[in-house]
Scaffold this motif. Structure first.
Motif, PDB file in Angstrom:
ATOM      1  N   MET A  67      14.710 -36.364  -4.130  1.00  0.00           N
ATOM      2  CA  MET A  67      14.305 -35.169  -4.851  1.00  0.00           C
ATOM      3  C   MET A  67      15.508 -34.612  -5.588  1.00  0.00           C
ATOM      4  SD  MET A  67      12.633 -31.610  -3.481  1.00  0.00           S
ATOM      5  CE  MET A  67      14.037 -31.263  -2.422  1.00  0.00           C
ATOM      6  N   VAL A  68      15.364 -34.426  -6.899  1.00  0.00           N
ATOM      7  CA  VAL A  68      16.459 -33.936  -7.730  1.00  0.00           C
ATOM      8  C   VAL A  68      16.106 -32.535  -8.197  1.00  0.00           C
ATOM      9  CG1 VAL A  68      18.009 -34.478  -9.633  1.00  0.00           C
ATOM     10  CG2 VAL A  68      16.726 -36.323  -8.520  1.00  0.00           C
ATOM     11  N   GLU A  69      16.861 -31.542  -7.729  1.00  0.00           N
ATOM     12  CA  GLU A  69      16.591 -30.138  -8.027  1.00  0.00           C
ATOM     13  C   GLU A  69      17.904 -29.360  -7.954  1.00  0.00           C
ATOM     14  OE1 GLU A  69      15.608 -26.798  -9.021  1.00  0.00           O
ATOM     15  OE2 GLU A  69      13.759 -27.981  -8.773  1.00  0.00           O
ATOM     16  N   ASP A  70      18.224 -28.621  -9.021  1.00  0.00           N
ATOM     17  CA  ASP A  70      19.500 -27.909  -9.047  1.00  0.00           C
ATOM     18  C   ASP A  70      19.436 -26.541  -8.378  1.00  0.00           C
ATOM     19  OD1 ASP A  70      17.825 -27.112 -11.198  1.00  0.00           O
ATOM     20  OD2 ASP A  70      19.532 -26.145 -12.174  1.00  0.00           O
ATOM     21  N   ASP A  71      18.255 -25.984  -8.179  1.00  0.00           N
ATOM     22  CA  ASP A  71      18.107 -24.694  -7.510  1.00  0.00           C
ATOM     23  C   ASP A  71      18.125 -24.920  -5.998  1.00  0.00           C
ATOM     24  OD1 ASP A  71      16.766 -22.426  -6.179  1.00  0.00           O
ATOM     25  OD2 ASP A  71      16.414 -21.703  -8.220  1.00  0.00           O
ATOM     26  N   ALA A  72      19.161 -24.393  -5.326  1.00  0.00           N
ATOM     27  CA  ALA A  72      19.350 -24.661  -3.902  1.00  0.00           C
ATOM     28  C   ALA A  72      18.194 -24.142  -3.055  1.00  0.00           C
ATOM     29  CB  ALA A  72      20.661 -24.043  -3.429  1.00  0.00           C
ATOM     30  N   VAL A  73      17.671 -22.960  -3.396  1.00  0.00           N
ATOM     31  CA  VAL A  73      16.577 -22.381  -2.609  1.00  0.00           C
ATOM     32  C   VAL A  73      15.330 -23.250  -2.701  1.00  0.00           C
ATOM     33  CG1 VAL A  73      15.043 -20.402  -2.366  1.00  0.00           C
ATOM     34  CG2 VAL A  73      17.470 -20.040  -2.852  1.00  0.00           C
ATOM     35  N   ILE A  74      14.961 -23.649  -3.939  1.00  0.00           N
ATOM     36  CA  ILE A  74      13.783 -24.500  -4.132  1.00  0.00           C
ATOM     37  C   ILE A  74      14.002 -25.855  -3.477  1.00  0.00           C
ATOM     38  CG2 ILE A  74      12.366 -25.694  -5.846  1.00  0.00           C
ATOM     39  CD1 ILE A  74      12.890 -23.387  -7.744  1.00  0.00           C
ATOM     40  N   ARG A  75      15.198 -26.400  -3.635  1.00  0.00           N
ATOM     41  CA  ARG A  75      15.498 -27.721  -3.090  1.00  0.00           C
ATOM     42  C   ARG A  75      15.339 -27.739  -1.570  1.00  0.00           C
ATOM     43  NH1 ARG A  75      20.097 -28.088  -5.097  1.00  0.00           N
ATOM     44  NH2 ARG A  75      21.395 -27.567  -3.306  1.00  0.00           N
ATOM     45  N   GLU A  76      15.938 -26.750  -0.888  1.00  0.00           N
ATOM     46  CA  GLU A  76      15.904 -26.734   0.568  1.00  0.00           C
ATOM     47  C   GLU A  76      14.496 -26.448   1.092  1.00  0.00           C
ATOM     48  OE1 GLU A  76      18.884 -23.946   1.700  1.00  0.00           O
ATOM     49  OE2 GLU A  76      20.512 -25.107   0.787  1.00  0.00           O
ATOM     50  N   ALA A  77      13.798 -25.525   0.438  1.00  0.00           N
ATOM     51  CA  ALA A  77      12.441 -25.189   0.890  1.00  0.00           C
ATOM     52  C   ALA A  77      11.490 -26.367   0.710  1.00  0.00           C
ATOM     53  CB  ALA A  77      11.931 -23.966   0.126  1.00  0.00           C
ATOM     54  N   THR A  78      11.601 -27.039  -0.442  1.00  0.00           N
ATOM     55  CA  THR A  78      10.725 -28.187  -0.708  1.00  0.00           C
ATOM     56  C   THR A  78      11.049 -29.343   0.217  1.00  0.00           C
ATOM     57  OG1 THR A  78      10.619 -27.509  -3.033  1.00  0.00           O
ATOM     58  CG2 THR A  78       9.833 -29.718  -2.495  1.00  0.00           C
ATOM     59  N   GLN A  79      12.335 -29.551   0.484  1.00  0.00           N
ATOM     60  CA  GLN A  79      12.725 -30.616   1.407  1.00  0.00           C
ATOM     61  C   GLN A  79      12.119 -30.386   2.795  1.00  0.00           C
ATOM     62  OE1 GLN A  79      16.954 -31.117   1.923  1.00  0.00           O
ATOM     63  NE2 GLN A  79      16.723 -32.869   3.289  1.00  0.00           N
ATOM     64  N   LEU A  80      12.202 -29.157   3.293  1.00  0.00           N
ATOM     65  CA  LEU A  80      11.629 -28.854   4.608  1.00  0.00           C
ATOM     66  C   LEU A  80      10.121 -29.080   4.616  1.00  0.00           C
ATOM     67  CD1 LEU A  80      13.614 -25.612   5.533  1.00  0.00           C
ATOM     68  CD2 LEU A  80      13.829 -27.868   6.592  1.00  0.00           C
ATOM     69  N   THR A  81       9.472 -28.661   3.530  1.00  0.00           N
ATOM     70  CA  THR A  81       8.020 -28.836   3.436  1.00  0.00           C
ATOM     71  C   THR A  81       7.634 -30.313   3.456  1.00  0.00           C
ATOM     72  OG1 THR A  81       7.741 -26.790   2.180  1.00  0.00           O
ATOM     73  CG2 THR A  81       6.002 -28.440   1.986  1.00  0.00           C
TER      74      THR A  81
END
Length: 221
Positions: free
Chosen positions: A1-15
């Protein structure tokens, strides 16, 4: 998953991990290329707006060597972004903010298209190779040849061609193709069909698939 927004990246990864995915992340385009070449993932979720090397460029780089399923992510849902992503070789897209269930469904759908479908009709008798003029479809090897040369298709493009080959001369609507190729049972964006058909026509011959205005498309007999 490639995402520069840390909040979105971490939340989506957990999901995604809660849904059983093993997720590797990258913050920018260059890191994405490095991670991709190292781990060879089963599916790529790629944001369009990235620092340094943008998502469109990353998609093109990946497509130079791989047919891995790619889902593009657009923050704006801008039509131009979506079309550019699909033309670069992406298989599907989602827009932010995205519904978790929709995202998981899209990822599962593109991964299913990346493998052969056992429910499809068995290959024809003999070699299992079907010919449409100078175009040959080998269902057993999952290969397409034009004039004897291998045509490199993405899994989505291959499944699209197989769907037409299963119904030679039959007009297939956008909604039918979205359901059978993209596994969309709740509708979908007709741009997916249009852009992938454009890419497929470029590879197999522009006149191979005919547009029946107001109804859909068909494979010329």
């Amino acid at each position: 998953m490639v995402e520069d927004d840390a909040v979105i990246r971490e939340a989506t990864q957990l999901t995604l991990e809660r849904h059983g995915y093993d997720v590797t992340t990258a913050e920018d385009g260059l890191e994405a290329i490095e991670r991709f070449e190292k781990i060879h993932p089963d599916v790529v979720m790629l944001d369009i707006m990235l620092p340094g090397l943008d998502g469109i460029s990353v998609c093109r780089r990946i497509r130079e060597t791989s047919t891995v399923p790619i889902v593009m992510v657009s923050a704006r849902g801008d039509a131009l972004d979506v079309v550019l992503g699909l033309e670069a070789g992406a298989d599907d897209y989602v827009t932010k903010p995205f519904d978790t269930q929709v995202l998981v469904a899209r990822l599962r759908a593109v991964m299913r298209r990346a493998v052969s479908d056992p429910e499809r009709p068995a290959p024809t008798a003999g070699s299992g190779v079907e010919s449409f003029g100078d175009l040959e479809l080998d269902r057993e090897a999952l290969e397409v040849r034009r004039g004897g040369a291998i045509v490199q298709l993405t899994p989505t493009e291959l499944k699209l061609l197989i769907e037409f080959a299963n119904n030679p001369g039959v007009v297939l609507s956008r909604s039918t193709l979205l359901q059978r190729v993209w596994d969309y049972e709740w509708g979908g964006d007709g741009r997916l069909v249009d852009v992938h058909l454009q890419r497929l026509r470029t590879k197999i011959g522009a006149d191979r698939i005919e547009t029946v205005r107001g109804f859909g498309y068909k494979l010329r007999a």
